[in-house]
Structures are given as C-alpha cells and as structure tokens.
Design a protein around this motif. Sequence first.
Motif, PDB file in Angstrom:
ATOM      1  N   HIS A 215       0.822  -1.214   0.000  1.00 27.77           N
ATOM      2  CA  HIS A 215       0.000   0.000   0.000  1.00 27.77           C
ATOM      3  C   HIS A 215       0.858   1.268   0.000  1.00 27.77           C
ATOM      4  O   HIS A 215       1.915   1.323   0.637  1.00 27.77           O
ATOM      5  CB  HIS A 215      -0.913  -0.002   1.246  1.00 27.77           C
ATOM      6  N   TRP A 216       0.384   2.300  -0.678  1.00 30.45           N
ATOM      7  CA  TRP A 216       1.002   3.624  -0.626  1.00 30.45           C
ATOM      8  C   TRP A 216      -0.055   4.689  -0.983  1.00 30.45           C
ATOM      9  O   TRP A 216      -1.136   4.375  -1.495  1.00 30.45           O
ATOM     10  CB  TRP A 216       2.194   3.713  -1.566  1.00 30.45           C
ATOM     11  N   ASN A 217       0.244   5.935  -0.721  1.00 28.72           N
ATOM     12  CA  ASN A 217      -0.671   7.043  -1.009  1.00 28.72           C
ATOM     13  C   ASN A 217      -0.021   8.054  -1.960  1.00 28.72           C
ATOM     14  O   ASN A 217       1.171   8.331  -1.845  1.00 28.72           O
ATOM     15  CB  ASN A 217      -1.073   7.784   0.273  1.00 28.72           C
ATOM     16  N   GLU A 218      -0.810   8.539  -2.875  1.00 29.57           N
ATOM     17  CA  GLU A 218      -0.396   9.627  -3.768  1.00 29.57           C
ATOM     18  C   GLU A 218      -1.508  10.670  -3.749  1.00 29.57           C
ATOM     19  O   GLU A 218      -2.588  10.443  -4.295  1.00 29.57           O
ATOM     20  CB  GLU A 218      -0.151   9.126  -5.195  1.00 29.57           C
ATOM     21  N   GLY A 219      -1.252  11.792  -3.087  1.00 31.82           N
ATOM     22  CA  GLY A 219      -2.294  12.797  -2.943  1.00 31.82           C
ATOM     23  C   GLY A 219      -3.460  12.232  -2.167  1.00 31.82           C
ATOM     24  O   GLY A 219      -3.296  11.641  -1.095  1.00 31.82           O
ATOM     25  N   GLN A 220      -4.656  12.389  -2.715  1.00 30.75           N
ATOM     26  CA  GLN A 220      -5.860  11.867  -2.065  1.00 30.75           C
ATOM     27  C   GLN A 220      -6.192  10.448  -2.522  1.00 30.75           C
ATOM     28  O   GLN A 220      -7.249   9.923  -2.169  1.00 30.75           O
ATOM     29  CB  GLN A 220      -7.041  12.814  -2.342  1.00 30.75           C
ATOM     30  N   TRP A 221      -5.285   9.849  -3.287  1.00 29.33           N
ATOM     31  CA  TRP A 221      -5.500   8.488  -3.747  1.00 29.33           C
ATOM     32  C   TRP A 221      -4.804   7.502  -2.817  1.00 29.33           C
ATOM     33  O   TRP A 221      -3.625   7.642  -2.497  1.00 29.33           O
ATOM     34  CB  TRP A 221      -4.950   8.313  -5.163  1.00 29.33           C
ATOM     35  N   SER A 222      -5.547   6.477  -2.436  1.00 28.39           N
ATOM     36  CA  SER A 222      -5.015   5.340  -1.690  1.00 28.39           C
ATOM     37  C   SER A 222      -4.865   4.191  -2.674  1.00 28.39           C
ATOM     38  O   SER A 222      -5.847   3.780  -3.314  1.00 28.39           O
ATOM     39  CB  SER A 222      -5.978   4.954  -0.566  1.00 28.39           C
ATOM     40  N   LEU A 223      -3.635   3.664  -2.804  1.00 24.21           N
ATOM     41  CA  LEU A 223      -3.350   2.649  -3.822  1.00 24.21           C
ATOM     42  C   LEU A 223      -2.800   1.392  -3.156  1.00 24.21           C
ATOM     43  O   LEU A 223      -1.919   1.466  -2.305  1.00 24.21           O
ATOM     44  CB  LEU A 223      -2.338   3.195  -4.829  1.00 24.21           C
ATOM     45  N   VAL A 224      -3.329   0.236  -3.562  1.00 24.14           N
ATOM     46  CA  VAL A 224      -2.910  -1.016  -2.959  1.00 24.14           C
ATOM     47  C   VAL A 224      -2.882  -2.126  -3.993  1.00 24.14           C
ATOM     48  O   VAL A 224      -3.770  -2.219  -4.857  1.00 24.14           O
ATOM     49  CB  VAL A 224      -3.831  -1.411  -1.778  1.00 24.14           C
ATOM     50  N   VAL A 225      -1.832  -2.930  -3.936  1.00 22.93           N
ATOM     51  CA  VAL A 225      -1.718  -4.110  -4.808  1.00 22.93           C
ATOM     52  C   VAL A 225      -1.837  -5.342  -3.934  1.00 22.93           C
ATOM     53  O   VAL A 225      -1.121  -5.493  -2.926  1.00 22.93           O
ATOM     54  CB  VAL A 225      -0.372  -4.124  -5.566  1.00 22.93           C
ATOM     55  N   HIS A 226      -2.750  -6.241  -4.336  1.00 18.74           N
ATOM     56  CA  HIS A 226      -2.954  -7.489  -3.600  1.00 18.74           C
ATOM     57  C   HIS A 226      -2.297  -8.647  -4.348  1.00 18.74           C
ATOM     58  O   HIS A 226      -2.461  -8.802  -5.570  1.00 18.74           O
ATOM     59  CB  HIS A 226      -4.438  -7.790  -3.420  1.00 18.74           C
ATOM     60  N   ALA A 227      -1.562  -9.470  -3.604  1.00 19.94           N
ATOM     61  CA  ALA A 227      -0.931 -10.667  -4.161  1.00 19.94           C
ATOM     62  C   ALA A 227      -1.292 -11.867  -3.306  1.00 19.94           C
ATOM     63  O   ALA A 227      -1.304 -11.777  -2.072  1.00 19.94           O
ATOM     64  CB  ALA A 227       0.582 -10.494  -4.215  1.00 19.94           C
ATOM     65  N   ALA A 228      -1.613 -12.966  -3.951  1.00 20.87           N
ATOM     66  CA  ALA A 228      -1.918 -14.213  -3.232  1.00 20.87           C
ATOM     67  C   ALA A 228      -0.596 -14.933  -2.972  1.00 20.87           C
ATOM     68  O   ALA A 228      -0.039 -15.601  -3.855  1.00 20.87           O
ATOM     69  CB  ALA A 228      -2.870 -15.073  -4.052  1.00 20.87           C
TER      70      ALA A 228
END
Length: 297
Positions: A215-228
């Motif tokens: 997870h990381w944030n850019e401005g007002q965006w919350s971004l997350v990559v999910h991996a199994a």
Amino acid sequence: MKKTILKVTVAALTLLLAGCGSGTKQKDVAKNSSTSVKTEQTSSHKAKKHASSSTSSKKTSSSVKDSSQTGSNGSTGSNNNGNQGGGHSEAPTNNEPRLVTINSALNRTLGHVLLPQADGLGQGSANLNARTTGDSANYTVYYSVGNRPLPVNDPAVQNEIPYATVSKKTYGSVAAAKASINYRSGAGEEGLPKVDLGHNISGTIDSGAGNRYLHWNEGQWSLVVHAAAVNGEEPTAKAKQVVELLEKYYLPAPKTVASGEFEVSGGNKLTWQDQTTVYSVTGPSLETIIIMAASMK
C-alpha cells in the motif's frame, strides 16, 4: 482594161488575205477566251474545294473540342477514376473516432454524463462497442471489442466480453459516498516493511493469512496491490508499474478521497468520490483502465 482587171484582182486578193487574218485572229480570240473561261472555272472549282476542305477541318476541330469538353464534364468518355461514363461516387464515410460516436449515443441515452474520452486500446478500437444500464444518476457502461461496430445497446453486444466498465453511483449524502470507497490513510503502517517504488515513492507490505498487500498514497489516492502469497505471487512489480503509469497519466482529482485496488492476477479498479457521486473504472488491463479514468470528462 488589163490594168483595171489587175487592180481588181489585187484588191480582191488583199480583201481575201485580210479576211483570212481576221478569221485567224477571231479563232485566236475565241481560243484565248475559251482558255480564260476554263481557267476561271478551274480556279473557281479549286476555291470551292479549298473552302469545303477548310469548313470540314473547322467542323472536325470543333467536334474534337466538344468531345474533349464532354469528357472533362464526365458525361462521356473516361473520368478520373477510370470508369466509363459519369459513374456516381460513394458518399464520404464518417471518419470520426469510434469512441466519439459511442459517446454521442450514450449522451443521447443517459444525458450529458461523465465518460472516458480515450478507449485505452491500441488495436481493434474501430470495432469498439458499448452497452449500458441505468440512468444519468446511476449507470454502468460495458465496453467491448467485437467483429464489427454495432449500435449502442445492440442485442449482439451482450454476447461480447467487456474489457472495461465505467460506472456512476449517486448516494444520499457525502458521508455515504465516502464510506463506499476503500480508502486507507496509511495510519498504523509505520512498523511495516517498506518497499521503494521509484519516483521518491515508497510503500509498505502487510502480509498475513496467505496474502500480501502493498500500500502507498499519492495525494488523495489510496493505492494497494494485492498478491496471493499462497500462489507465489509478489506485489512489488505491479506496484512499480502503477507508479510509472501515474507519472504519465493523471487520475481525476477527487473532491475528498479515492482508491486504486489492483490484483496481481489481473483485476483492477479505480474509484473516486465527487460529493455524493462515486465513479469507478474496472478492467483486467492496468494501463487501459488508467488511461480511460484519466480521460474522463
């Protein structure tokens, strides 16, 4: 007496000779007159023949000129396309981008709503199709590529697999709209492992129960990559890909919050809030949905 007879004889001979000379002259005059008439007739015949030839030549020249003019007008002869006669040309085709045609149809169906101005495709965009459900307050548009372009909401489009969807949902309040978005501020992640994603951006990895979330944030965006993790998936490569794309394409600036949720296995979703309205773009191609979301207007 003899002298008299001699004089008479001489006079008679003189008259006879004079008569012969006059006859000869008359014959010469007649001959010359005949020759002159013949010459004049010949000259007249030649003049008439020349005049006739000149007229014929003018007619021929006029005919060639008329034929040339007729050919250039396309009524006879060959035209510029090599067709015999004045063949009808086809009406100009509509060369506007396929997405422009689709957006015009969607605006007639839904009203003037927010839609992507780029289809996110490289090849096959000429056969872009779309179908929609809902109304101007709540709608979903399914974008697909078929064998040929079809009208929006054509029954055959339902058999095509969407490569992306764009939706709008209206809530009763700003709080309700905000609550529908999976936003993470990053609070409480201080002790988690950090990963450098490039461009002075770092994320944190939260692992557990067979899953990894970067997870990381850019401005007002919350971004997350999910991996199994149970499937051996690792989120860093895709997270770096997201960061690179966001350096090139600028996502909509939300009024409050927004989120990007990405699956290593392929599913991707961008969601952002505009007061009581929430927009989302989903699809299996990361770059496609980022391009489409960035072009929304």
